[in-house]
Design an enzyme around this catalytic site. Structure first.
Site, PDB file in Angstrom:
ATOM      1  N   LYS A  24     -32.721  44.240 -34.320  1.00  0.00           N
ATOM      2  CA  LYS A  24     -33.667  45.169 -34.954  1.00  0.00           C
ATOM      3  C   LYS A  24     -33.257  46.628 -34.674  1.00  0.00           C
ATOM      4  O   LYS A  24     -33.178  47.444 -35.583  1.00  0.00           O
ATOM      5  CB  LYS A  24     -35.069  44.942 -34.418  1.00  0.00           C
ATOM      6  N   ASN A  25     -32.985  46.934 -33.391  1.00  0.00           N
ATOM      7  CA  ASN A  25     -32.764  48.342 -33.033  1.00  0.00           C
ATOM      8  C   ASN A  25     -31.395  48.853 -33.443  1.00  0.00           C
ATOM      9  O   ASN A  25     -31.135  50.053 -33.375  1.00  0.00           O
ATOM     10  CB  ASN A  25     -33.026  48.547 -31.536  1.00  0.00           C
ATOM     11  N   CYS A  85     -44.519  52.064 -31.218  1.00  0.00           N
ATOM     12  CA  CYS A  85     -45.317  51.507 -30.116  1.00  0.00           C
ATOM     13  C   CYS A  85     -45.808  52.638 -29.198  1.00  0.00           C
ATOM     14  O   CYS A  85     -45.086  53.561 -28.875  1.00  0.00           O
ATOM     15  CB  CYS A  85     -44.466  50.535 -29.311  1.00  0.00           C
ATOM     16  N   ARG A 106     -43.689  59.916 -26.237  1.00  0.00           N
ATOM     17  CA  ARG A 106     -42.387  59.593 -26.810  1.00  0.00           C
ATOM     18  C   ARG A 106     -41.843  60.831 -27.498  1.00  0.00           C
ATOM     19  O   ARG A 106     -41.821  60.962 -28.693  1.00  0.00           O
ATOM     20  CB  ARG A 106     -42.503  58.400 -27.753  1.00  0.00           C
ATOM     21  N   ASP A 143     -37.386  46.580 -22.909  1.00  0.00           N
ATOM     22  CA  ASP A 143     -37.959  45.809 -24.021  1.00  0.00           C
ATOM     23  C   ASP A 143     -38.122  44.332 -23.692  1.00  0.00           C
ATOM     24  O   ASP A 143     -38.666  43.587 -24.500  1.00  0.00           O
ATOM     25  CB  ASP A 143     -37.110  45.967 -25.289  1.00  0.00           C
ATOM     26  N   ARG A 148     -43.187  42.962 -36.718  1.00  0.00           N
ATOM     27  CA  ARG A 148     -42.315  44.129 -36.855  1.00  0.00           C
ATOM     28  C   ARG A 148     -40.919  43.835 -36.334  1.00  0.00           C
ATOM     29  O   ARG A 148     -39.944  44.437 -36.753  1.00  0.00           O
ATOM     30  CB  ARG A 148     -42.885  45.324 -36.061  1.00  0.00           C
TER      31      ARG A 148
HETATM   32  C1  EPZ Z   1     -35.550  52.906 -28.291  1.00  0.00           C
HETATM   33  O1  EPZ Z   1     -36.650  53.800 -28.305  1.00  0.00           O
HETATM   34  C2  EPZ Z   1     -36.083  51.570 -28.759  1.00  0.00           C
HETATM   35  N1  EPZ Z   1     -36.598  51.710 -30.118  1.00  0.00           N
HETATM   36  C3  EPZ Z   1     -37.194  51.075 -27.841  1.00  0.00           C
HETATM   37  O2  EPZ Z   1     -37.479  49.747 -28.247  1.00  0.00           O
HETATM   38  C4  EPZ Z   1     -36.683  51.012 -26.402  1.00  0.00           C
HETATM   39  O3  EPZ Z   1     -37.778  50.729 -25.543  1.00  0.00           O
HETATM   40  C5  EPZ Z   1     -36.040  52.339 -25.993  1.00  0.00           C
HETATM   41  O4  EPZ Z   1     -35.044  52.741 -26.952  1.00  0.00           O
HETATM   42  C6  EPZ Z   1     -35.362  52.243 -24.630  1.00  0.00           C
HETATM   43  O5  EPZ Z   1     -34.374  51.255 -24.676  1.00  0.00           O
HETATM   44  C7  EPZ Z   1     -35.718  51.725 -31.137  1.00  0.00           C
HETATM   45  O6  EPZ Z   1     -34.517  51.619 -30.938  1.00  0.00           O
HETATM   46  C8  EPZ Z   1     -36.306  51.851 -32.510  1.00  0.00           C
HETATM   47  P1  EPZ Z   1     -35.346  56.477 -25.705  1.00  0.00           P
HETATM   48  P2  EPZ Z   1     -36.398  55.403 -28.128  1.00  0.00           P
HETATM   49  O7  EPZ Z   1     -35.117  57.709 -26.486  1.00  0.00           O
HETATM   50  O8  EPZ Z   1     -35.118  55.757 -28.770  1.00  0.00           O
HETATM   51  C9  EPZ Z   1     -37.312  59.849 -23.019  1.00  0.00           C
HETATM   52  C10 EPZ Z   1     -38.709  47.973 -29.141  1.00  0.00           C
HETATM   53  O9  EPZ Z   1     -39.534  47.254 -28.571  1.00  0.00           O
HETATM   54  N2  EPZ Z   1     -36.970  60.764 -24.127  1.00  0.00           N
HETATM   55  O10 EPZ Z   1     -34.181  55.720 -25.163  1.00  0.00           O
HETATM   56  O11 EPZ Z   1     -37.637  56.079 -28.526  1.00  0.00           O
HETATM   57  C11 EPZ Z   1     -38.434  58.877 -23.406  1.00  0.00           C
HETATM   58  O12 EPZ Z   1     -39.694  59.474 -23.193  1.00  0.00           O
HETATM   59  C12 EPZ Z   1     -38.724  49.460 -28.901  1.00  0.00           C
HETATM   60  O13 EPZ Z   1     -37.794  47.547 -29.891  1.00  0.00           O
HETATM   61  C13 EPZ Z   1     -37.148  62.125 -23.937  1.00  0.00           C
HETATM   62  O14 EPZ Z   1     -37.586  62.562 -22.879  1.00  0.00           O
HETATM   63  O15 EPZ Z   1     -36.245  55.470 -26.533  1.00  0.00           O
HETATM   64  C14 EPZ Z   1     -38.188  57.716 -22.482  1.00  0.00           C
HETATM   65  O16 EPZ Z   1     -38.776  57.973 -21.217  1.00  0.00           O
HETATM   66  C15 EPZ Z   1     -39.921  49.881 -28.076  1.00  0.00           C
HETATM   67  N3  EPZ Z   1     -36.836  62.982 -24.952  1.00  0.00           N
HETATM   68  C16 EPZ Z   1     -36.663  57.703 -22.321  1.00  0.00           C
HETATM   69  O17 EPZ Z   1     -36.204  58.992 -22.757  1.00  0.00           O
HETATM   70  C17 EPZ Z   1     -36.321  62.531 -26.161  1.00  0.00           C
HETATM   71  O18 EPZ Z   1     -36.018  63.360 -27.043  1.00  0.00           O
HETATM   72  C18 EPZ Z   1     -35.965  56.643 -23.158  1.00  0.00           C
HETATM   73  O19 EPZ Z   1     -36.362  56.837 -24.505  1.00  0.00           O
HETATM   74  C19 EPZ Z   1     -36.143  61.147 -26.320  1.00  0.00           C
HETATM   75  C20 EPZ Z   1     -36.465  60.273 -25.293  1.00  0.00           C
END
Ligand code: EPZ
Length: 419
Positions: A22-23, A117, A122, A305, A396
């Site tokens: 998915k991701n 989610c 986020r 995840d 989803r």
């Molecule tokens: C991706 O989300 C995935 N979603 C999430 O999976 C997954 O939990 C996450 O990566 C971590 O592996 C998709 O790929 C669509 P991040 P993303 O940016 O990209 C902080 C699922 O169940 N951060 O890696 O939103 C953030 O707050 C979903 O499939 C910033 O601070 O996650 C978090 O603490 C749920 N500033 C950490 O980084 C930013 O600009 C990791 O977030 C971006 C992120």
């Protein structure tokens, strides 16, 4: 009201195949906007988030045809706008990939802040940092992200936090920029590598994906081509944890075992029998299990995840366990639902302390995609009947979930009750 009804308590046997990731799919499909030609994308999971992102591409002027249930052809030769449909983009997190792709291709974008989610803040500050470093002006007004660049020029961007989304989005914005971009402290998830491989298959020049330094050399144009999406690491892990929780003997097929190492080693530590083959893993539970401690980390650490699904399994295992959530600041909201099923869990900040218990069926509600998956695992392991409301969250990320789970012996059906 729609629910998933599960009658738990029986062991699972048989084989279950994993769909495309998915991701990876929700990033690769928007990435096709960068390509002036036809992209044939195979092993696309047939899930709601994918259909939503395809709808957004069509409204931007791309043509998308389904060759079969899991193969699409995307032609972005004649995009008509850089403005993403607000109503759709705000319904999922991955819509933010439209920003990187539209900035990269059209040098401007208007996309509503993403939804997705809800387990803590986020932000997208790192995405913005990357776009600005490449020369784009970025602002957010009334929940819409506006980006505009006269020219995109390569730069070096250090990600303060390891971010999957920011890593991918900067790659998308950089592949057609002039010169060289270096992303430092990049995320290394399998789907990051998959997006980079897709971009290279379409003519980009991305090196180092899967390490914490990714180098992109801008190219003039990206042509069409074909690409097949990798199997879903998280869906594979969900099925492995389900088999471990119910007992029995299940072969999880169509996976890349090395992607599962973080989970495989934890399951073996608990006393679960794990046998690896080239593209499948067999899970056998035939003895007593014991509790473990788990810490979620960016890849190759234990994936956040799979955290809810692992907590569901540990809730059924004698002894004490703990799970530390290090990626998201509020990803334990689903635990109330497990408590209603008799789980013994205490949450202290980012740590959940679990004492094994005998779970019983209950009426519960999915609060997000992976929380819903955790409730399926708990329901399949519990005595009695569990009804899961809001199964749309599960849809989803998991296609055709009832049929596939019934094939390995889960007693599950989708019911519709008058509201
Ligand atoms: C991706 O989300 C995935 N979603 C999430 O999976 C997954 O939990 C996450 O990566 C971590 O592996 C998709 O790929 C669509 P991040 P993303 O940016 O990209 C902080 C699922 O169940 N951060 O890696 O939103 C953030 O707050 C979903 O499939 C910033 O601070 O996650 C978090 O603490 C749920 N500033 C950490 O980084 C930013 O600009 C990791 O977030 C971006 C992120």
């Amino acid at each position: 009201m729609e629910k998933l009804k599960i009658t738990g308590g029986n062991q699972l046997f048989g084989e279950i195949a994993v769909c495309g990731a998915k991701n990876a799919a929700v990033a690769i499909i928007p990435a096709a906007l960068l390509v002036d030609g036809v992209c044939r994308i195979e092993n696309v999971p047939d899930i709601k988030d994918v259909r939503l992102i395809i709808d957004m591409l069509v409204q931007l002027g791309a043509s998308v045809t389904y060759v079969n249930d899991t193969t699409i052809e995307v032609n972005s030769s004649n995009l008509k706008t850089h403005i993403a449909p607000c109503d759709l983009a705000s319904r999922m997190r991955a819509s933010y990939y439209l920003l990187g792709a539209l900035i990269g291709r059209m040098k401007k974008a208007e996309v509503s802040l993403p939804g997705g989610c809800n387990f803590g803040t986020r932000p997208i500050d790192l995405h913005e940092k990357g776009f600005r470093a490449l020369g784009a002006k970025v602002s957010i007004e009334d929940g819409i992200v506006f980006a505009d660049a006269q020219e995109l020029a390569g730069n070096t961007i250090y990600l303060d936090t390891v971010s999957v989304g920011a890593t991918i989005n900067i790659m998308l914005a950089a592949v057609l920029a002039k010169g060289r971009t270096v992303i430092e402290n990049a995320a290394k998830e399998p789907h990051i590598v998959d997006v980079a491989n897709f971009l290279n298959a379409m003519g980009a020049n991305v090196r180092g994906a899967g390490t914490d330094v990714i180098r992109i050399t801008g190219v003039e144009q990206m042509r069409g081509g074909s690409y097949s999406i990798i199997p879903d690491q998280i869906e594979a892990g969900t099925f492995m944890l389900l088999a471990a929780a119910t007992g029995g003997n299940v072969l999880v097929r169509n996976i890349i075992p090395i992607h599962m190492n973080c989970l495989t080693s934890k399951l073996e530590e608990m006393g679960i029998g794990v046998t690896e083959y080239d593209d499948s893993i067999r899970i056998e539970r035939d003895g007593e299990l014991h509790g473990v401690s788990v810490k979620t980390m960016p890849y190759p650490g234990f994936p956040t995840d799979l955290q809810p699904q692992m907590v569901a399994l540990l809730s059924t295992v004698d002894g004490n366990s703990s799970v530390q959530e290090n990626v998201w600041d509020n990803r334990f909201q689903y635990i109330d639902q497990l408590l209603a099923m008799g789980a013994d869990i205490k949450v202290e900040g980012r740590r959940a302390k679990i004492t094994g218990a005998k779970l019983h069926g209950a009426e519960v509600t999915a609060t997000d995609l992976r929380a819903g998956a955790a409730l399926i695992i708990a329901g399949a392991a519990a005595d009695g009947v569990t009804e899961i409301a809001s199964p749309h969250y599960i849809d989803r990320g998991y296609s055709d979930i009832e049929r596939r789970l019934r094939s390995i012996g889960v007693k599950i059906e989708r019911i519709f009750e008058a509201d």
